[in-house]
Write a protein that holds these residues in place. Structure first.
Motif, mmCIF file in Angstrom:
data_model
loop_
_atom_site.group_PDB
_atom_site.id
_atom_site.type_symbol
_atom_site.label_atom_id
_atom_site.label_comp_id
_atom_site.label_asym_id
_atom_site.label_seq_id
_atom_site.Cartn_x
_atom_site.Cartn_y
_atom_site.Cartn_z
ATOM 1 N N SER A 164 -11.222 1.710 10.295
ATOM 2 C CA SER A 164 -12.422 2.557 10.227
ATOM 3 C C SER A 164 -12.942 2.933 11.611
ATOM 4 O O SER A 164 -13.677 3.908 11.758
ATOM 5 C CB SER A 164 -13.528 1.833 9.446
ATOM 6 O OG SER A 164 -13.853 0.593 10.060
ATOM 7 N N ASN A 165 -12.543 2.167 12.632
ATOM 8 C CA ASN A 165 -13.012 2.429 13.991
ATOM 9 C C ASN A 165 -12.195 3.495 14.713
ATOM 10 O O ASN A 165 -12.634 4.015 15.741
ATOM 11 C CB ASN A 165 -12.989 1.138 14.814
ATOM 12 C CG ASN A 165 -14.013 0.129 14.329
ATOM 13 O OD1 ASN A 165 -15.039 0.487 13.769
ATOM 14 N ND2 ASN A 165 -13.739 -1.155 14.535
ATOM 15 N N TRP A 166 -11.003 3.795 14.179
ATOM 16 C CA TRP A 166 -10.166 4.784 14.874
ATOM 17 C C TRP A 166 -9.615 5.895 13.964
ATOM 18 O O TRP A 166 -8.963 6.820 14.447
ATOM 19 C CB TRP A 166 -8.985 4.105 15.569
ATOM 20 C CG TRP A 166 -8.133 3.208 14.707
ATOM 21 C CD1 TRP A 166 -8.195 1.861 14.621
ATOM 22 C CD2 TRP A 166 -7.087 3.621 13.801
ATOM 23 N NE1 TRP A 166 -7.259 1.380 13.727
ATOM 24 C CE2 TRP A 166 -6.560 2.445 13.211
ATOM 25 C CE3 TRP A 166 -6.544 4.846 13.443
ATOM 26 C CZ2 TRP A 166 -5.526 2.474 12.277
ATOM 27 C CZ3 TRP A 166 -5.510 4.878 12.509
ATOM 28 C CH2 TRP A 166 -5.007 3.705 11.949
ATOM 29 N N ILE A 167 -9.900 5.840 12.678
ATOM 30 C CA ILE A 167 -9.326 6.812 11.752
ATOM 31 C C ILE A 167 -9.760 8.245 12.059
ATOM 32 O O ILE A 167 -9.089 9.218 11.690
ATOM 33 C CB ILE A 167 -9.706 6.438 10.291
ATOM 34 C CG1 ILE A 167 -8.824 7.193 9.290
ATOM 35 C CG2 ILE A 167 -11.178 6.702 10.038
ATOM 36 C CD1 ILE A 167 -7.373 6.840 9.329
ATOM 37 N N HIS A 168 -10.890 8.409 12.769
ATOM 38 C CA HIS A 168 -11.358 9.749 13.136
ATOM 39 C C HIS A 168 -10.591 10.336 14.312
ATOM 40 O O HIS A 168 -10.773 11.506 14.652
ATOM 41 C CB HIS A 168 -12.854 9.699 13.495
ATOM 42 C CG HIS A 168 -13.146 8.860 14.694
ATOM 43 N ND1 HIS A 168 -13.127 7.482 14.668
ATOM 44 C CD2 HIS A 168 -13.442 9.216 15.976
ATOM 45 C CE1 HIS A 168 -13.410 7.022 15.878
ATOM 46 N NE2 HIS A 168 -13.602 8.047 16.678
ATOM 47 N N LYS A 169 -9.733 9.539 14.941
ATOM 48 C CA LYS A 169 -9.022 9.993 16.132
ATOM 49 C C LYS A 169 -7.645 10.566 15.834
ATOM 50 O O LYS A 169 -7.099 11.322 16.640
ATOM 51 C CB LYS A 169 -8.869 8.844 17.129
ATOM 52 C CG LYS A 169 -10.159 8.308 17.714
ATOM 53 C CD LYS A 169 -9.858 7.223 18.735
ATOM 54 C CE LYS A 169 -11.128 6.624 19.313
ATOM 55 N NZ LYS A 169 -10.827 5.588 20.329
ATOM 56 N N LYS B 5 -4.750 11.782 12.495
ATOM 57 C CA LYS B 5 -4.531 12.045 11.072
ATOM 58 C C LYS B 5 -3.105 12.543 10.881
ATOM 59 O O LYS B 5 -2.626 13.400 11.634
ATOM 60 C CB LYS B 5 -5.535 13.095 10.587
ATOM 61 C CG LYS B 5 -5.447 13.438 9.113
ATOM 62 C CD LYS B 5 -6.504 14.483 8.761
ATOM 63 C CE LYS B 5 -6.469 14.870 7.293
ATOM 64 N NZ LYS B 5 -7.469 15.926 6.988
ATOM 65 N N LEU C 47 -8.685 17.375 11.967
ATOM 66 C CA LEU C 47 -9.811 16.501 12.313
ATOM 67 C C LEU C 47 -10.977 17.317 12.836
ATOM 68 O O LEU C 47 -12.125 17.093 12.471
ATOM 69 C CB LEU C 47 -9.364 15.485 13.367
ATOM 70 C CG LEU C 47 -8.409 14.387 12.888
ATOM 71 C CD1 LEU C 47 -7.816 13.659 14.087
ATOM 72 C CD2 LEU C 47 -9.135 13.399 11.990
ATOM 73 N N SER C 48 -10.697 18.270 13.715
ATOM 74 C CA SER C 48 -11.726 19.144 14.279
ATOM 75 C C SER C 48 -11.045 20.283 15.009
ATOM 76 O O SER C 48 -9.824 20.268 15.211
ATOM 77 C CB SER C 48 -12.630 18.368 15.247
ATOM 78 O OG SER C 48 -11.917 18.072 16.448
ATOM 79 N N GLU D 164 -7.318 13.603 18.296
ATOM 80 C CA GLU D 164 -8.376 14.033 19.198
ATOM 81 C C GLU D 164 -7.979 13.801 20.658
ATOM 82 O O GLU D 164 -7.170 12.940 20.972
ATOM 83 C CB GLU D 164 -9.671 13.271 18.902
ATOM 84 C CG GLU D 164 -10.247 13.530 17.518
ATOM 85 C CD GLU D 164 -10.830 14.926 17.362
ATOM 86 O OE1 GLU D 164 -10.826 15.703 18.339
ATOM 87 O OE2 GLU D 164 -11.294 15.240 16.250
ATOM 88 N N LYS E 113 -20.735 12.279 20.705
ATOM 89 C CA LYS E 113 -20.923 10.863 21.009
ATOM 90 C C LYS E 113 -22.362 10.536 21.364
ATOM 91 O O LYS E 113 -22.711 9.361 21.557
ATOM 92 C CB LYS E 113 -20.002 10.444 22.170
ATOM 93 C CG LYS E 113 -18.544 10.358 21.765
ATOM 94 C CD LYS E 113 -17.746 9.683 22.866
ATOM 95 C CE LYS E 113 -16.345 9.338 22.410
ATOM 96 N NZ LYS E 113 -15.606 8.570 23.424
#
Length: 238
Positions: free
Chosen positions: A4-9, A11, A23-24, A67, A214
């Protein structure tokens, strides 16, 4: 580190690239299509850009996006090599069976790790770096002439990455490189199809979005850090 701490970085998804969300806008994107046992096409989406329009030759593939901060955690030389790869190669075609097999095995490895319940961030970053280095090596080997202009592109990107917060004018970089601003822009237009000003502005936008997401800084402070003399000028730019 928990997933959960790195899944946004990072995919990784399978299927057609249009059927999944990145992601973005600031994420790097790579779409792999496996046309046969010997042929892979690789399409790149640079930061703040889109995939090539004629990207797809098959109905499915593997989409990997990550990212910028993921590569910035490593050394700057590696990060610059990644930016050069994405900005100079909209699409590459690998037709050597041995090379294709190596790349496919790495893709399978990173995909399996990503989908694992016990996925390791360190393992993912390590395997991603192996994959990127394979692609960088292939790209470098396909350049018929690694000429002076190509080296100047890398020199500019390296200098810009360390100086863009303080130096936002193209003539500064041209002077540091010992060439005219006009010649610098000619080289960048030839190799990357953008000008020095456009690259610097794109880097500023990426940095602004990263800091705002951030919540490291207020908008007023950010405008000052990026060299804007007023909030109005920053608002028009951003």
């Amino acid at each position: 580190m928990r997933k959960s701490n790195w899944i946004h970085k990072i995919k990784i998804t399978t299927g057609h690239y249009t059927q999944t969300k990145l992601l973005s806008e600031n994420a790097f994107g790579i779409y792999f299509e496996f046309l046969n046992n010997a042929t892979i096409t690789v399409s790149f989406k640079p930061l703040n850009d889109v995939f090539p329009e004629d990207i797809s030759e098959s109905s499915s593939g593997v989409l990997l996006n990550f990212e910028r901060e993921l590569i910035e955690e490593d050394d700057i030389e590696y990060a610059l090599e990644i930016m050069l790869l994405f900005n100079t190669s909209k699409r590459i075609r690998i037709e050597d069976a041995n090379q294709s097999a190596k790349i496919k095995s790495v893709i399978d490895l990173i995909t399996d790790e990503f989908l694992s319940e016990n996925a390791s961030y360190i393992v993912l970053k390590t395997v991603l770096k192996v994959l990127m280095l394979h692609l960088i090596r292939f790209q470098n080997n396909t350049f018929i002439d690694q000429n002076l202009n190509q080296k100047r592109v890398f020199q500019f990107l390296k200098l810009m990455e360390t100086s863009f917060l303080k130096e936002t004018k193209a003539d500064y970089y041209a002077n540091e490189m010992g060439i005219s601003e006009k010649r610098l822009n000619q080289i960048l237009k030839e190799k990357l199809n953008v000008t020095a000003k456009q690259i610097i502005q794109q880097r500023q936008i990426t940095e602004a979005k990263r800091r705002l997401v951030k919540s490291e800084i207020t908008i007023k402070e950010l405008a000052y850090v990026l060299g804007f003399d007023s909030m109005s000028s920053f608002s028009r730019f951003f």
